[in-house]
Every structure is written in structure tokens, then in C-alpha cells.
Design a protein around this motif. Structure first.
Motif, mmCIF file in Angstrom:
data_model
loop_
_atom_site.group_PDB
_atom_site.id
_atom_site.type_symbol
_atom_site.label_atom_id
_atom_site.label_comp_id
_atom_site.label_asym_id
_atom_site.label_seq_id
_atom_site.Cartn_x
_atom_site.Cartn_y
_atom_site.Cartn_z
ATOM 1 N N PHE A 1 33.059 47.006 91.219
ATOM 2 C CA PHE A 1 33.753 45.841 91.636
ATOM 3 C C PHE A 1 35.133 45.887 90.999
ATOM 4 O O PHE A 1 35.413 46.623 89.772
ATOM 5 C CB PHE A 1 33.068 44.325 91.035
ATOM 6 C CG PHE A 1 32.007 43.989 91.968
ATOM 7 C CD1 PHE A 1 30.723 44.844 91.605
ATOM 8 C CD2 PHE A 1 31.981 42.987 92.740
ATOM 9 C CE1 PHE A 1 29.528 44.379 92.592
ATOM 10 C CE2 PHE A 1 30.808 42.478 93.445
ATOM 11 C CZ PHE A 1 29.606 43.264 93.257
ATOM 12 N N ARG A 2 36.067 45.042 91.376
ATOM 13 C CA ARG A 2 37.298 44.943 90.711
ATOM 14 C C ARG A 2 38.071 43.536 90.513
ATOM 15 O O ARG A 2 37.503 42.592 91.641
ATOM 16 C CB ARG A 2 38.326 45.741 91.269
ATOM 17 C CG ARG A 2 38.929 45.508 92.851
ATOM 18 C CD ARG A 2 39.466 46.697 93.393
ATOM 19 N NE ARG A 2 39.911 46.279 94.803
ATOM 20 C CZ ARG A 2 40.557 47.344 95.548
ATOM 21 N NH1 ARG A 2 41.048 48.490 95.151
ATOM 22 N NH2 ARG A 2 41.070 46.960 96.699
ATOM 23 N N GLN A 3 38.772 43.167 89.942
ATOM 24 C CA GLN A 3 39.553 41.929 89.680
ATOM 25 C C GLN A 3 40.641 42.147 89.458
ATOM 26 O O GLN A 3 41.320 42.579 88.263
ATOM 27 C CB GLN A 3 38.723 41.137 88.590
ATOM 28 C CG GLN A 3 39.209 39.643 88.689
ATOM 29 C CD GLN A 3 38.316 38.619 87.744
ATOM 30 O OE1 GLN A 3 37.646 39.060 87.144
ATOM 31 N NE2 GLN A 3 38.586 37.401 88.029
ATOM 32 N N LYS B 1 43.027 36.707 90.673
ATOM 33 C CA LYS B 1 42.027 36.657 92.064
ATOM 34 C C LYS B 1 40.525 36.708 91.608
ATOM 35 O O LYS B 1 40.482 37.220 90.414
ATOM 36 C CB LYS B 1 42.541 38.106 92.793
ATOM 37 C CG LYS B 1 43.898 37.882 93.492
ATOM 38 C CD LYS B 1 44.192 39.119 94.536
ATOM 39 C CE LYS B 1 45.428 39.058 95.321
ATOM 40 N NZ LYS B 1 45.482 40.180 96.368
ATOM 41 N N ASP B 2 39.719 36.597 92.501
ATOM 42 C CA ASP B 2 38.376 36.826 92.319
ATOM 43 C C ASP B 2 37.810 38.088 92.203
ATOM 44 O O ASP B 2 38.661 39.055 92.741
ATOM 45 C CB ASP B 2 37.765 36.133 93.489
ATOM 46 C CG ASP B 2 37.896 34.435 93.397
ATOM 47 O OD1 ASP B 2 37.714 33.737 94.575
ATOM 48 O OD2 ASP B 2 38.175 33.973 92.409
ATOM 49 N N ARG B 3 36.968 38.390 91.432
ATOM 50 C CA ARG B 3 36.380 39.606 91.527
ATOM 51 C C ARG B 3 35.873 39.990 92.691
ATOM 52 O O ARG B 3 35.072 39.279 93.491
ATOM 53 C CB ARG B 3 35.128 39.672 90.524
ATOM 54 C CG ARG B 3 34.687 41.104 89.959
ATOM 55 C CD ARG B 3 33.775 41.090 88.909
ATOM 56 N NE ARG B 3 34.422 40.609 87.653
ATOM 57 C CZ ARG B 3 33.802 40.427 86.616
ATOM 58 N NH1 ARG B 3 32.619 41.106 86.400
ATOM 59 N NH2 ARG B 3 34.506 39.989 85.432
ATOM 60 N N GLU B 4 36.018 41.148 93.184
ATOM 61 C CA GLU B 4 35.546 41.367 94.568
ATOM 62 C C GLU B 4 34.849 42.853 94.583
ATOM 63 O O GLU B 4 34.807 43.944 93.957
ATOM 64 C CB GLU B 4 36.961 41.637 95.561
ATOM 65 C CG GLU B 4 37.759 42.845 95.188
ATOM 66 C CD GLU B 4 38.739 43.070 96.284
ATOM 67 O OE1 GLU B 4 39.097 42.295 97.282
ATOM 68 O OE2 GLU B 4 39.704 43.863 95.900
ATOM 69 N N PHE B 5 33.920 42.956 95.658
ATOM 70 C CA PHE B 5 33.251 44.445 95.633
ATOM 71 C C PHE B 5 34.056 45.502 96.137
ATOM 72 O O PHE B 5 35.117 45.261 97.112
ATOM 73 C CB PHE B 5 32.045 43.913 96.951
ATOM 74 C CG PHE B 5 31.407 45.141 97.242
ATOM 75 C CD1 PHE B 5 31.816 45.857 98.501
ATOM 76 C CD2 PHE B 5 30.492 45.785 96.307
ATOM 77 C CE1 PHE B 5 31.085 47.051 98.718
ATOM 78 C CE2 PHE B 5 29.825 46.846 96.803
ATOM 79 C CZ PHE B 5 29.852 47.453 98.000
ATOM 80 N N GLU C 1 34.100 48.740 100.675
ATOM 81 C CA GLU C 1 35.081 47.685 101.079
ATOM 82 C C GLU C 1 36.100 48.314 102.000
ATOM 83 O O GLU C 1 36.369 49.467 101.719
ATOM 84 C CB GLU C 1 35.644 46.879 99.791
ATOM 85 C CG GLU C 1 36.532 45.518 100.229
ATOM 86 C CD GLU C 1 37.815 45.911 100.540
ATOM 87 O OE1 GLU C 1 38.571 45.235 101.304
ATOM 88 O OE2 GLU C 1 38.305 46.839 99.790
ATOM 89 N N THR D 1 27.340 41.232 96.364
ATOM 90 C CA THR D 1 27.756 39.818 96.056
ATOM 91 C C THR D 1 27.600 39.642 94.509
ATOM 92 O O THR D 1 26.752 39.879 93.767
ATOM 93 C CB THR D 1 26.402 38.965 96.583
ATOM 94 O OG1 THR D 1 26.248 39.267 97.884
ATOM 95 C CG2 THR D 1 26.912 37.555 96.227
ATOM 96 N N MET D 2 28.783 39.416 94.010
ATOM 97 C CA MET D 2 29.149 39.203 92.573
ATOM 98 C C MET D 2 28.224 38.536 91.974
ATOM 99 O O MET D 2 27.621 38.737 90.808
ATOM 100 C CB MET D 2 30.587 38.860 92.371
ATOM 101 C CG MET D 2 31.093 38.696 90.957
ATOM 102 S SD MET D 2 32.565 37.803 90.557
ATOM 103 C CE MET D 2 32.104 36.044 91.061
#
Length: 123
Positions: free
Chosen positions: A36-38, A42-46, A60, A106-107
């Protein structure tokens, strides 16, 4: 399982980085793995995931064709090879593991996290 990410850094646009994540204190081979990355604000994303037995990867959309996830069960390691990096890839990258493939992107459902490694891509 405990996870330790490394390999981040500063790179120019178009360059490459390889992130690593070392697993310990658990049965690494029983977990699906993911990155994942953030980005700031921003929100953490897959980003990507790999199935524990089939090694089927999912990505992604924005990283498809540029990033490759892999794992080495014998070494209890997972990797994210990132090519053709773009400034919008700048973020803290986290490795993750979970026993449920259905929840791997899903985080909120992830059971185990690494501490994160900073990737900065300059234009």
C-alpha cells in the motif's frame, strides 16, 4: 508476523527502485502479501498484492505495467519492483500481509503492517 520494509529513497522521474520487506516471527508462507502507499494528505491506498499459493498478482490501475510484486518464501521476503517512476508515485510505501485473499486490497481489513518506507520521485 512482523514486517520490515526497506529500499525507499529519492529518484528522478523515469527511474527505478526496488522495495523489500522482510518477514519474521510468523508463518510467512501462510499469508497473502500486499503493498500500500500513502501520499501526504491522502488516504492509504492499495498498490499491489500477490496470492500466497498461485502467486497471482493484482495491481492498482495506475501502476500496471510499471510495478511488479514478488515474494521469496524461502527467504521470507517480499518485493516491489518499481519502474518508470512518476512524481505522483511519491508516498510512504507499506508492506502488508493477511490470511484472507478477499480482503487483501482493503486497508481496513489488513492484519499485519510494516513500518513504511519513503519513496520520493522528483520531476
Amino acid at each position: 508476523v512482523q514486517l520490515q520494509a526497506s529500499g525507499g529513497g529519492l529518484v528522478q522521474a523515469g527511474g527505478s527502485l526496488r522495495l523489500s520487506c522482510a518477514a519474521s516471527a510468523g508463518s510467512f508462507t501462510t499469508y497473502h502479501v500486499a503493498w500500500f502507499r500513502q501520499a501526504p494528505g491522502k488516504d492509504r491506498e492499495f498498490v499491489a498484492a500477490s496470492h500466497l499459493t498461485t502467486r497471482t498478482p493484482i495491481y492498482e490501475d495506475s501502476v500496471k505495467g510499471r510495478f511488479t510484486i514478488s515474494r521469496d518464501n524461502a527467504k521470507e521476503m517480499m518485493y516491489l519492483q518499481m519502474n518508470n517512476l512518476k512524481p505522483e508515485d511519491t508516498a510512504v510505501y507499506y508492506c502488508a500481509a493477511d490470511s484472507r485473499w478477499v480482503d487483501i486490497a482493503t486497508m481496513e481489513r489488513i492484519s499485519y503492517w510494516g513500518q513504511g518506507t519513503q519513496v520520493t520521485v522528483s520531476s
